[in-house]
Design an enzyme around this catalytic site. Structure first.
Site, PDB file in Angstrom:
ATOM      1  N   ASP A 328      38.006  48.207  34.916  1.00  0.00           N
ATOM      2  CA  ASP A 328      38.627  47.283  35.861  1.00  0.00           C
ATOM      3  C   ASP A 328      37.844  45.981  36.030  1.00  0.00           C
ATOM      4  O   ASP A 328      36.710  45.975  36.506  1.00  0.00           O
ATOM      5  CB  ASP A 328      38.833  47.957  37.218  1.00  0.00           C
ATOM      6  CG  ASP A 328      39.915  47.293  38.046  1.00  0.00           C
ATOM      7  OD1 ASP A 328      40.601  46.392  37.536  1.00  0.00           O
ATOM      8  OD2 ASP A 328      40.086  47.687  39.214  1.00  0.00           O
ATOM      9  N   LYS A 418      46.626  35.060  44.279  1.00  0.00           N
ATOM     10  CA  LYS A 418      46.384  36.206  45.158  1.00  0.00           C
ATOM     11  C   LYS A 418      45.717  35.761  46.455  1.00  0.00           C
ATOM     12  O   LYS A 418      44.787  34.956  46.453  1.00  0.00           O
ATOM     13  CB  LYS A 418      45.510  37.244  44.445  1.00  0.00           C
ATOM     14  CG  LYS A 418      45.225  38.475  45.282  1.00  0.00           C
ATOM     15  CD  LYS A 418      44.636  39.601  44.446  1.00  0.00           C
ATOM     16  CE  LYS A 418      43.250  39.301  43.956  1.00  0.00           C
ATOM     17  NZ  LYS A 418      42.661  40.452  43.241  1.00  0.00           N
TER      18      LYS A 418
END
Length: 534
Positions: A328, A418
């Site tokens: 990730d 975001k």
């Protein structure tokens, strides 16, 4: 200007590198412990650690220890290919356009004036490392990170990959809605010639809302050995058709749900291979890609939070000595968290709760709106503070841990921009409290793309470093799990039995100090005694 990708390369899902000329080293080390040849850098390195023993009365004895190692670095970089799983996604299309722009030194207009191509956000390309101190002036000398050792330049990477969507990279770039229209026009012709190779698609592992993108898939909806062989063939063809010396594969596709760890299925290397051959439903697409890469000795990096590297995959990588890294990308909110928590705990402040909220509107957010896929992300984001908490037993008694919650919401209107909100609540002196609230707006793919570059460049670098101890007859590579990549990853893999380090400063120090060791330099201690002792 670099040439456009030719039609043969485009048909193979590739864009060729610029073939820039490699220059000589920026510095050399004047030491009897370092030897330079045309092909190698050899160094002898004394590694200093401290062993701790505990007496019967509970008191500890610290014993300095020195271990002598020899490092060898292959100076020939060669021609390197980067294959992305999920090439047509936001990250894949953005990093490809970015490399094309940098290769051609493009400049474009925006509402805020001219912008020029750069590699901002890349540790390798846009950060510096302290080399030492000028003997005459006392000036601190800092050099570009990429000049520490001979590394591949991102401009020279040959790019290709797979995607479940057949959309060409120009249209994928439009779909992503990340880059400025004026920049997109400058790279559109080259991007339009690039089309991803078909990928594997197991609907059970990603959100159902991704089904409408899946028009470029290899036949079969569950793991099978034919999928492993197809991926291996794609990599071999890509390497041969582009005259590559090596290939690095990166998963930057959708977040998958966690795979259940089932005894007899994915708990050992042999069981995992047999499970793939038997078509077991609990083997994920990313694990199939990992297995194909491991068996072909191609480094594989997982940029998503799922547990791609099930125990069987880890064991298989160790067995074959093949490099893996994950999990990730650590780009915005979590990178800030790992830095801020480290600061607070090292300052003796007792962090008692962390509340993390973010919303985004790109396809990653859409996929994460499914609970099973969100759970994978929640785990990778939540575990990032564990090692820092465990390191301070004065603040946290055994079993004690800050409350930590993570919320992600899909909001299509904000696209790739975001919004992340964090609240850190801490206990301070004499029962007082401190609250730190952060509001972070970050363009997700523009933060992740430089990390893709760093991970590929450093993974390639590690394929050219070998070492041995005084007792070893032959040089050998680093452990299969490339924990040196931890700075760029939320949930870093580490070799079994070794501690996970998430503290950001420690991760960067490990990276730079390993590279310093390769040229016979000790870690920079920051003691600056030469300026303090007169």
């Amino acid at each position: 200007m670099a040439p456009h990708a030719n039609s043969d390369a485009a048909a193979n899902g590739a864009v060729n590198g610029s073939g820039s000329t490699t220059t000589g080293p920026l510095f050399t080390v004047n030491s009897p412990n370092v030897e330079y040849t045309d092909n190698e850098i050899k160094s002898q390195y004394a590694y200093h650690t401290t062993d701790i023993t505990r007496n019967a009365d509970g008191k500890m004895v610290a014993t300095p220890k020195v271990t002598n190692y020899q490092f060898k670095v292959d100076r020939k970089v060669g021609k390197v290919g980067m294959m992305l799983v999920g090439w047509g996604g936001n990250n894949g299309s953005t990093v490809t356009a970015g490399i094309l722009a940098n290769r051609r030194h493009l400049v474009w207009e925006t509402r805020e004036g001219e912008r020029a191509s750069n590699y901002y956000g890349s540790v390798v390309m846009s950060s510096t490392v302290k080399l030492g101190t000028d003997r005459k002036t006392g000036e601190e000398i800092n050099i570009p990170f990429h000049d520490m050792l001979p590394m591949v330049h991102p401009n020279d990477l040959v790019i290709g990959g797979w995607d479940i969507s057949s959309m060409n990279l120009a249209d994928a770039m439009d779909r992503a809605q990340v880059l400025e229209p004026t920049l997109k026009q400058l790279v559109r012709k080259e991007m339009a010639e690039m089309k991803p190779l078909p990928s594997i698609y197991y609907p059970d592992f990603i959100a159902a809302n991704q089904e409408d993108r899946a028009d470029n898939v290899i036949e079969g909806d569950k793991a099978c050995w034919a999928h492993v062989e197809r991926i291996q063939k794609d990599m071999r063809d890509f390497k041969a058709q582009n005259g590559l010396d090596k290939v690095i594969v990166m998963w930057t596709a959708n977040t998958e749900r966690y795979a259940d760890i089932i005894p007899g299925v994915n708990d050992t290397a042999d069981n995992l291979l047999n499970a793939i051959k038997a078509g077991h439903q609990e083997v994920s697409p990313s694990t199939v890609f990992a297995v194909a890469c491991i068996l072909d000795n191609v480094p594989f990096i997982n940029g998503s939070p799922q547990n791609t590297f099930v125990p069987g995959a880890l064991q298989l990588a160790e067995k074959h000595g093949s490099f893996i890294g994950g999990d990730d990308f650590k780009s915005g909110q979590t990178k800030m968290k790992s830095a801020l928590v480290d600061f607070l705990i090292n300052a003796g402040i007792k962090l008692t709760s962390i509340a993390s909220y973010n919303h985004l509107g790109n396809n990653d957010g859409k996929n994460l709106s499914s609970q099973k896929q969100f759970r994978s992300k929640e785990i990778s984001k939540s575990n990032v503070v564990d090692d820092m908490v465990a390191a301070n037993h004065l603040l946290y008694k055994e079993g004690e841990h800050p409350d930590h919650t993570v919320v992600i919401k899909y909001m299509p209107a904000v696209g790739d921009n975001k919004r992340a909100l964090d609240e850190y609540y801490a206990e301070i002196f004499m029962g007082g409290h401190q609250t730190i609230s952060l509001f972070n707006i970050c363009e997700d793919s523009l933060l992740a793309s430089p990390l893709i570059i760093d991970l590929v460049v450093i993974a390639e670098m590690m394929t050219r470093i070998t070492w041995k101890s005084a007792d070893d007859a032959e040089y050998k590579g680093f452990h299969s799990v490339l924990s040196v990549l931890s700075y760029m990853l939320k949930a870093p893999l580490t070799p079994p039995g070794t501690p996970v380090v998430n503290a950001l400063a420690k991760q960067r120090s490990a990276l730079t100090n390993i590279f310093r060791a390769c040229v016979g330099l000790q870690p920079d201690s920051e003691m600056t005694l030469e300026h303090k002792l007169f």
